[in-house]
Design a protein around this motif. Structure first.
Motif, PDB file in Angstrom:
ATOM      1  N   MET A 196      53.413 -29.282   1.756  1.00 59.18           N
ATOM      2  CA  MET A 196      52.651 -30.517   1.835  1.00 59.18           C
ATOM      3  C   MET A 196      52.449 -31.072   0.422  1.00 59.18           C
ATOM      4  O   MET A 196      51.900 -30.392  -0.426  1.00 59.18           O
ATOM      5  CB  MET A 196      51.301 -30.216   2.505  1.00 59.18           C
ATOM      6  N   ARG A 197      52.915 -32.319   0.160  1.00 58.22           N
ATOM      7  CA  ARG A 197      52.747 -32.953  -1.148  1.00 58.22           C
ATOM      8  C   ARG A 197      51.367 -33.586  -1.230  1.00 58.22           C
ATOM      9  O   ARG A 197      50.945 -34.295  -0.334  1.00 58.22           O
ATOM     10  CB  ARG A 197      53.795 -34.035  -1.365  1.00 58.22           C
ATOM     11  N   THR A 198      50.671 -33.321  -2.331  1.00 59.02           N
ATOM     12  CA  THR A 198      49.358 -33.916  -2.552  1.00 59.02           C
ATOM     13  C   THR A 198      49.345 -34.603  -3.900  1.00 59.02           C
ATOM     14  O   THR A 198      50.330 -34.589  -4.622  1.00 59.02           O
ATOM     15  CB  THR A 198      48.243 -32.847  -2.508  1.00 59.02           C
ATOM     16  N   SER A 257      48.753 -30.844  -8.566  1.00 58.36           N
ATOM     17  CA  SER A 257      49.235 -29.472  -8.352  1.00 58.36           C
ATOM     18  C   SER A 257      48.162 -28.552  -7.781  1.00 58.36           C
ATOM     19  O   SER A 257      48.445 -27.741  -6.893  1.00 58.36           O
ATOM     20  CB  SER A 257      49.746 -28.895  -9.676  1.00 58.36           C
ATOM     21  N   GLU A 300      47.597 -29.351  -4.181  1.00 62.87           N
ATOM     22  CA  GLU A 300      48.763 -28.918  -3.415  1.00 62.87           C
ATOM     23  C   GLU A 300      48.713 -27.409  -3.162  1.00 62.87           C
ATOM     24  O   GLU A 300      48.972 -26.946  -2.050  1.00 62.87           O
ATOM     25  CB  GLU A 300      50.049 -29.279  -4.152  1.00 62.87           C
ATOM     26  N   GLU A 301      48.358 -26.647  -4.198  1.00 58.48           N
ATOM     27  CA  GLU A 301      48.231 -25.192  -4.025  1.00 58.48           C
ATOM     28  C   GLU A 301      47.156 -24.858  -2.999  1.00 58.48           C
ATOM     29  O   GLU A 301      47.347 -23.979  -2.151  1.00 58.48           O
ATOM     30  CB  GLU A 301      47.903 -24.524  -5.362  1.00 58.48           C
ATOM     31  N   ALA A 345      46.122 -26.707  -0.524  1.00 55.07           N
ATOM     32  CA  ALA A 345      46.621 -27.055   0.801  1.00 55.07           C
ATOM     33  C   ALA A 345      47.579 -25.981   1.313  1.00 55.07           C
ATOM     34  O   ALA A 345      47.510 -25.577   2.484  1.00 55.07           O
ATOM     35  CB  ALA A 345      47.300 -28.413   0.760  1.00 55.07           C
ATOM     36  N   ASN A 346      48.462 -25.508   0.448  1.00 55.35           N
ATOM     37  CA  ASN A 346      49.426 -24.474   0.852  1.00 55.35           C
ATOM     38  C   ASN A 346      48.744 -23.154   1.171  1.00 55.35           C
ATOM     39  O   ASN A 346      49.146 -22.454   2.099  1.00 55.35           O
ATOM     40  CB  ASN A 346      50.480 -24.274  -0.237  1.00 55.35           C
ATOM     41  N   GLU A 347      47.719 -22.804   0.385  1.00 54.85           N
ATOM     42  CA  GLU A 347      47.025 -21.527   0.585  1.00 54.85           C
ATOM     43  C   GLU A 347      46.090 -21.547   1.789  1.00 54.85           C
ATOM     44  O   GLU A 347      45.671 -20.494   2.261  1.00 54.85           O
ATOM     45  CB  GLU A 347      46.234 -21.159  -0.671  1.00 54.85           C
ATOM     46  N   SER A 348      45.745 -22.726   2.275  1.00 57.12           N
ATOM     47  CA  SER A 348      44.758 -22.812   3.359  1.00 57.12           C
ATOM     48  C   SER A 348      45.393 -22.865   4.749  1.00 57.12           C
ATOM     49  O   SER A 348      44.673 -23.045   5.732  1.00 57.12           O
ATOM     50  CB  SER A 348      43.878 -24.047   3.159  1.00 57.12           C
ATOM     51  N   GLU A 349      46.698 -22.712   4.821  1.00 58.34           N
ATOM     52  CA  GLU A 349      47.372 -22.750   6.124  1.00 58.34           C
ATOM     53  C   GLU A 349      46.688 -21.770   7.079  1.00 58.34           C
ATOM     54  O   GLU A 349      46.533 -20.592   6.780  1.00 58.34           O
ATOM     55  CB  GLU A 349      48.849 -22.376   5.975  1.00 58.34           C
TER      56      GLU A 349
END
Length: 169
Positions: A1-3, A6, A9-10, A12-16
């Motif tokens: 997911m682009r935010t 940085s 974005e991290e 968002a990626n870590e909160s899946e």
């Protein structure tokens, strides 16, 4: 997911598959809290960049006239690009974006042309000009990016390559 930056974005990626904790939300809150100041600084840079670059290059011309005679148009282009990347990095609040998008590429090019020393002087002139002509709050947001440029250009080639590898990992 682009935010937008940085760090977000991290997050968002870590909160899946889970909710962010209050501690994890602090960068989001800080980003939102400082957005209006960063947007105002972006606008100031956009409106004044050409004038500021020209003022900095006039200072540089008095210190390194031969470099300006040979490479003046390239200096102006490069410094203008740097100002655009600084503006975007300030807006994004994203130092990593700044480094990955501009700094290591520029440092490699300048090293290849053996112009690091002259560029350090030129960017010192830009730093002084920005400090002199910009509101203090705007300069405070811009200064870390100018410092990154100065530090990168001051690195010997072997250390620069090592720093690039460390940043990539």
């Amino acid at each position: 997911m682009r935010t937008i930056n940085s760090t977000l974005e991290e997050l968002a990626n870590e909160s899946e598959g889970r909710y962010l904790t209050k501690t994890e939300l602090q960068p989001v809150q800080r980003y939102l809290k400082t957005f209006s100041v960063r947007l105002k600084t972006y606008d100031i840079i956009r409106e004044r960049a050409d004038k500021l670059v020209n003022l900095a290059l006039r200072k540089f011309m008095s210190l390194q006239p031969e470099v300006m005679r040979k490479h003046g148009s390239r200096c102006q282009y490069d410094m203008s690009e740097v100002m655009r990347y600084i503006a975007l990095a300030v807006l994004r609040d994203d130092e990593r974006f700044f480094k990955e998008s501009l700094i290591f590429w520029q440092a490699n090019i300048l090293t290849a042309y053996r112009q690091n020393g002259a560029c350090v002087v030129a960017y010192r002139c830009l730093q002084e000009t920005l400090n002199e002509y910009l509101p203090a709050q705007a300069y405070q947001l811009i200064e870390p990016y100018i410092s990154i440029i100065m530090q990168t250009l001051d690195l010997p080639p072997k250390l620069m390559a090592s720093a690039q590898r460390a940043s990539a990992s």
